[in-house]
Design an enzyme around this catalytic site. Structure first.
Site, PDB file in Angstrom:
ATOM      1  N   HIS A 298      41.902  -8.403  18.200  1.00 23.45           N
ATOM      2  CA  HIS A 298      41.034  -7.407  17.537  1.00 23.45           C
ATOM      3  C   HIS A 298      39.578  -7.864  17.431  1.00 23.45           C
ATOM      4  O   HIS A 298      38.699  -7.060  17.093  1.00 23.45           O
ATOM      5  CB  HIS A 298      41.539  -7.099  16.123  1.00 23.45           C
ATOM      6  CG  HIS A 298      42.886  -6.435  16.093  1.00 23.45           C
ATOM      7  ND1 HIS A 298      43.157  -5.280  16.793  1.00 23.45           N
ATOM      8  CD2 HIS A 298      44.044  -6.767  15.453  1.00 23.45           C
ATOM      9  CE1 HIS A 298      44.422  -4.930  16.578  1.00 23.45           C
ATOM     10  NE2 HIS A 298      44.983  -5.820  15.778  1.00 23.45           N
TER      11      HIS A 298
ATOM     12  N   ASP B 237      51.535  -6.458  21.864  1.00 24.59           N
ATOM     13  CA  ASP B 237      51.461  -6.420  20.397  1.00 24.59           C
ATOM     14  C   ASP B 237      51.459  -4.942  20.009  1.00 24.59           C
ATOM     15  O   ASP B 237      50.946  -4.100  20.752  1.00 24.59           O
ATOM     16  CB  ASP B 237      50.163  -7.093  19.942  1.00 24.59           C
ATOM     17  CG  ASP B 237      50.032  -7.182  18.430  1.00 24.59           C
ATOM     18  OD1 ASP B 237      50.274  -8.259  17.875  1.00 24.59           O
ATOM     19  OD2 ASP B 237      49.676  -6.144  17.801  1.00 24.59           O
TER      20      ASP B 237
ATOM     21  N   HIS C 214      49.811  -3.346  17.950  1.00 25.37           N
ATOM     22  CA  HIS C 214      48.470  -2.801  17.690  1.00 25.37           C
ATOM     23  C   HIS C 214      47.634  -2.843  18.972  1.00 25.37           C
ATOM     24  O   HIS C 214      47.807  -3.740  19.796  1.00 25.37           O
ATOM     25  CB  HIS C 214      47.776  -3.609  16.594  1.00 25.37           C
ATOM     26  CG  HIS C 214      48.560  -3.647  15.315  1.00 25.37           C
ATOM     27  ND1 HIS C 214      49.382  -4.708  14.992  1.00 25.37           N
ATOM     28  CD2 HIS C 214      48.670  -2.739  14.323  1.00 25.37           C
ATOM     29  CE1 HIS C 214      49.963  -4.448  13.818  1.00 25.37           C
ATOM     30  NE2 HIS C 214      49.553  -3.258  13.394  1.00 25.37           N
TER      31      HIS C 214
ATOM     32  N   ASP D  29      55.345  -7.793  16.417  1.00 24.18           N
ATOM     33  CA  ASP D  29      55.285  -6.719  15.415  1.00 24.18           C
ATOM     34  C   ASP D  29      55.778  -5.379  15.958  1.00 24.18           C
ATOM     35  O   ASP D  29      55.751  -4.370  15.256  1.00 24.18           O
ATOM     36  CB  ASP D  29      53.888  -6.607  14.781  1.00 24.18           C
ATOM     37  CG  ASP D  29      52.757  -6.707  15.770  1.00 24.18           C
ATOM     38  OD1 ASP D  29      53.022  -6.657  16.993  1.00 24.18           O
ATOM     39  OD2 ASP D  29      51.598  -6.829  15.327  1.00 24.18           O
TER      40      ASP D  29
HETATM   41 ZN   LIG Z   1      49.663  -6.578  15.876  1.00 22.91          ZN
END
Ligand SMILES: [Zn+2]
Length: 344
Positions: free
Chosen positions: A124, A161, A163, A248
Site C-alpha cells: 500500500h 493479498d 487488498h 487475508d
Molecule cells: Zn491485505
C-alpha cells in the site's frame, strides 16, 4: 531444488502495539516452520538494510527522511491505520533489503525460489505516503532494483493479498516492463483496483485488476487464475515472477470477507509456481504482505513453502469455511476482464 527464506528478528522490533499487523504474525510463522520441521528444509538468506538510493527507486527522498525523522522522535501515527515505533525505520530498511536479497539469490541461482518473511508489509505504500500498515514498498523496490541491476526487461507481479496493492500499481502504472496482476476484494480497502485501471501510455494493458466480490472461495479463485492470470502471464513471457502474498483471503481473516481455504491458497501458489517453471526457469520471489489470523497465516506460509519444495502433502488445519455462504456468480466479471484485456 533449494528454496530460500528471508527472516531476521529486527522485523519484530517494528512495534505497532495493539494492532492487527503486529510482531506476533512473524513469530507465529517462524515457530510453526520450526515445529513442523520445515525450516530445516529451507536455505536462509540474510537480509541487509536497503540503501537510500534503492528506496528512491520508488519513494520520494523527502518522504524517506520523514520516516527516519518520525523514528528518531520515537515513532507515531502516519495515518489512521499506520503506526511506527523508534525501531520501525530500521526494520523497514531491512524489509526492503530482505526482498532485494531474496531477488538476488533467485536471479543468481543460489536458490530456485524464495519467500521473504518481512514486516512492515509494503504494497500500500506509495511514492510519498505511508498507507495501510506499509512504510516502504518492499516488492516494488526489489522489482525496480532487478530491472536496473540485472537489465531484466519483463517482470510479472502477482498480488493475491485480499487488498488491492495500490502502491505497487502506482509504481509501475506507466512501465511496460512490469505486468501487475491483482486479485482483491472490491469494493474494499484501499478503494483502487477497478477493471478500468489498466496502465497508461505505452504501459496500457500491463496492469490487470481482478476486483472480486466478497464471498469468493477456492473455486472462484481457481477460475480467475485459470481464465485470466495464466493466459495474461503466458502472453507477457516474464523473466522473473514476484508475488505479493497475503493470507487475508483466508475465510478466518477478520479484515476481509473471502472464503478461501489453506488448500485454496496452496493451489494459487501452485499455479504461480507452474507459471514460473514454464516461463522463467522457476525464478520466483514471494513477499509477505497481509494476513491477520495467526493460524491461517502460519499454515498458508508453510503450505507455500511445501509447494515451492515440491512436497505434495499440504496440511490444512482449518479446512473449509464452517458456514459457507453462497458463492457470488463471477462469470460476467471474468467476461468483462477478458474483453478489456483481449484474452481469448
Ligand atoms: Zn491485505
Amino acid at each position: 531444488m533449494k528454496v530460500g527464506f528471508v527472516y531476521d528478528p529486527i522485523y519484530l522490533k517494528h512495534d505497532t502495539g495493539h494492532h492487527p499487523e503486529n510482531a506476533q504474525r512473524l513469530e507465529a510463522i517462524i515457530s510453526h516452520l520450526e515445529q513442523t520441521g520445515l525450516k530445516q528444509q529451507l536455505t536462509p538468506i540474510k537480509p541487509r538494510p536497503a540503501t537510500t538510493e534503492e528506496l528512491s527507486l520508488v519513494h520520494q527522498e523527502q518522504y524517506i527522511s520523514y520516516i527516519q525523522e518520525v523514528a528518531q522522535r520515537g515513532g507515531g501515527w502516519l495515518d489512521a491505520d499506520t503506526v511506527m515505533s523508534a525501531d520501525s525505520y530500521d526494520a523497514a530498511l531491512y524489509a526492503a533489503g530482505g526482498v532485494i536479497k531474496a531477488t538476488e539469490a533467485v536471479i543468481n541461482g543460489k536458490v530456485s525460489s524464495a519467500f521473504a518473511l518481512v514486516r512492515p508489509p509494503g504494497h500500500h505504500a506509495t511514492h510519498q505516503r505511508a498507507k495501510g500498515f506499509c512504510l516502504f514498498n518492499n516488492l516494488a523496490i526489489a522489482t525496480k532494483y532487478a530491472l536496473a541491476r540485472y537489465e531484466l526487461e519483463r517482470i510479472l507481479i502477482v498480488d493475491f493479498d485480499v487488498h488491492h496493492g495500490n502502491g505497487t500499481q502506482e509504481a509501475f502504472y506507466d512501465n511496460p516492463q512490469v505486468l501487475y496482476i491483482s486479485t482483491h476484494q472490491y469494493p474494499h480497502y484501499p478503494g483502487t483496483g477497478r477493471i478500468e485501471e489498466i496502465g497508461s501510455g505505452t504501459a496500457k494493458g500491463t496492469t490487470v485488476n481482478i476486483p472480486l466480490p466478497g464471498g469468493c472461495g477456492d473455486a472462484e479463485y481457481q477460475q480467475v487464475f485459470d481464465q485470466i492470470v495464466v493466459p495474461v502471464a503466458k502472453r507477457f513471457k516474464p523473466q522473473l515472477i514476484m508475488a505479493s502474498a497475503g493470507s487475508d483471503l483466508h475465510w478466518t481473516d477478520e479484515l476481509a470477507l473471502m472464503q478461501v481455504s489453506i488448500t485454496g491458497c496452496a493451489q494459487i501458489v501452485k499455479i504461480i509456481k507452474e507459471l514460473a517453471d514454464e516461463l522463467c526457469s522457476g525464478r520466483l520471489v514471494f513477499t509477505l504482505e497481509g494476513g491477520y489470523n495467526l493460524t491461517a497465516l502460519a499454515a498458508s506460509v508453510k503450505a507455500t513453502f511445501d509447494v515451492l519444495l515440491g512436497n505434495t502433502n499440504i496440511e490444512d488445519p482449518l479446512g473449509q469455511p464452517r458456514y459457507r455462504w453462497a458463492a457470488p456468480g463471477i462469470a460476467p466479471l471474468i467476461k468483462a476482464i477478458k474483453e478489456r484485456h483481449n484474452i481469448a
